[in-house]
Each structure stands twice: as structure tokens, then as C-alpha cells.
Design a protein around this motif. Structure first.
Motif, mmCIF file in Angstrom:
data_model
loop_
_atom_site.group_PDB
_atom_site.id
_atom_site.type_symbol
_atom_site.label_atom_id
_atom_site.label_comp_id
_atom_site.label_asym_id
_atom_site.label_seq_id
_atom_site.Cartn_x
_atom_site.Cartn_y
_atom_site.Cartn_z
ATOM 1 N N THR A 1 68.066 4.639 19.987
ATOM 2 C CA THR A 1 69.283 5.065 19.298
ATOM 3 C C THR A 1 69.190 6.529 18.887
ATOM 4 O O THR A 1 68.099 7.074 18.711
ATOM 5 C CB THR A 1 69.521 4.222 18.035
ATOM 6 N N ASP B 1 71.701 8.897 16.200
ATOM 7 C CA ASP B 1 72.902 9.102 15.392
ATOM 8 C C ASP B 1 73.095 10.595 15.167
ATOM 9 O O ASP B 1 72.136 11.312 14.844
ATOM 10 C CB ASP B 1 72.783 8.389 14.043
ATOM 11 N N ARG C 1 77.486 8.085 17.496
ATOM 12 C CA ARG C 1 76.288 7.256 17.600
ATOM 13 C C ARG C 1 76.024 7.078 19.089
ATOM 14 O O ARG C 1 76.953 6.895 19.875
ATOM 15 C CB ARG C 1 76.512 5.908 16.927
ATOM 16 N N VAL D 1 78.673 7.617 11.226
ATOM 17 C CA VAL D 1 77.307 7.147 11.044
ATOM 18 C C VAL D 1 77.180 6.632 9.617
ATOM 19 O O VAL D 1 77.512 7.356 8.672
ATOM 20 C CB VAL D 1 76.297 8.280 11.305
#
Length: 135
Positions: free
Chosen positions: A94, A96, A103, A123
Motif C-alpha cells: 500500500t 497513501d 490511496r 486518506v
């Protein structure tokens, strides 16, 4: 500007095709007759051919490596897409980017091409540590 299509060169056309059909709900569609001599397929979303998959072997060429650095797909529903990836046991990382309200999830297709799923979503704010000490 919009992404028109991306071409992925792979040694495993079948697995790459199945991956995109399953994970991104793309469907196989027509290819121009002039390129049908090249092993592969075109995958469609909303009537547009956005992913072209071609073989890394055959039709007069033999390349050892898969080809593409990464491709970004703009999607909606960050949480639902993470749940979908988890359901298929597809690993991802991931990222952000709160300053631009995005994201991102990074995952690999069969054969190794890196894909980026981009979501225009706020976010979530992380609670500050020891915020009770700020008074």
C-alpha cells in the motif's frame, strides 16, 4: 489525458489473461486482423480495449523477459478492492498519498508485471500518539 491501453508481453498468456479477467473484471474482445498472427488477446472494460496481452515467444521473436515497468489503473472502492485481493490471496503493498488525496495498491500479475491501483479517496487520519499531552 487518459490511459488508452497497456501492452503486457508475457510467456504465460493464459495465466495473465485469467488474472486480469478475475481481478479487474475485464472481458476478452476482438483484435484487429492485422495483429492476429501475434499470439495474445485484448481485454476490454466499458467497451474499450485497455489491456493488450501478447506472447513473449512466437511470431518470429523470442524474448526471455516480461516487459513493462508498471501500469496504473484508476479505480473506485479502495476497501472493496483490498477485500477482493485478499479473497484471491494476491499479495500487495500500500501507499497513501494524503497531500493529493490518493490511496494506492501495488500488486504483481503472473509473470511479474507490476500494477498500481489508484483510488481518489481521502486518506484516513491516524490518531496522534499522546494527543492528550498536547493541552
Amino acid at each position: 489525458m487518459q490511459l488508452d491501453h497497456v501492452t503486457i508481453r508475457t510467456a504465460d498468456i493464459h495465466a495473465t489473461r485469467a488474472f486480469f479477467e478475475t481481478v479487474f473484471d475485464l472481458t476478452v474482445g476482438e483484435r484487429p486482423s492485422a495483429i492476429r498472427r501475434i499470439p495474445g488477446c485484448w481485454l476490454y472494460a466499458d467497451g474499450q480495449p485497455i489491456v493488450h496481452i501478447i506472447g513473449s515467444r512466437g511470431a518470429g521473436f523470442d524474448l526471455a523477459a516480461e516487459a513493462i515497468d508498471h501500469v496504473g489503473f484508476r479505480l473506485q472502492g479502495y476497501a472493496a478492492f483490498r477485500t477482493r485481493l485478499d479473497g484471491f490471496a494476491i499479495p500487495y503493498s500500500t501507499m497513501d498519498l494524503p497531500d493529493i488525496g490518493e490511496r494506492r495498491l501495488f500488486l504483481r500479475a503472473p509473470g511479474g508485471p507490476l500494477l498500481e491501483a489508484v483510488f481518489s479517496e481521502a486518506v484516513p487520519a491516524l490518531p496522534l500518539e499522546n494527543d492528550h499531552d498536547l493541552h
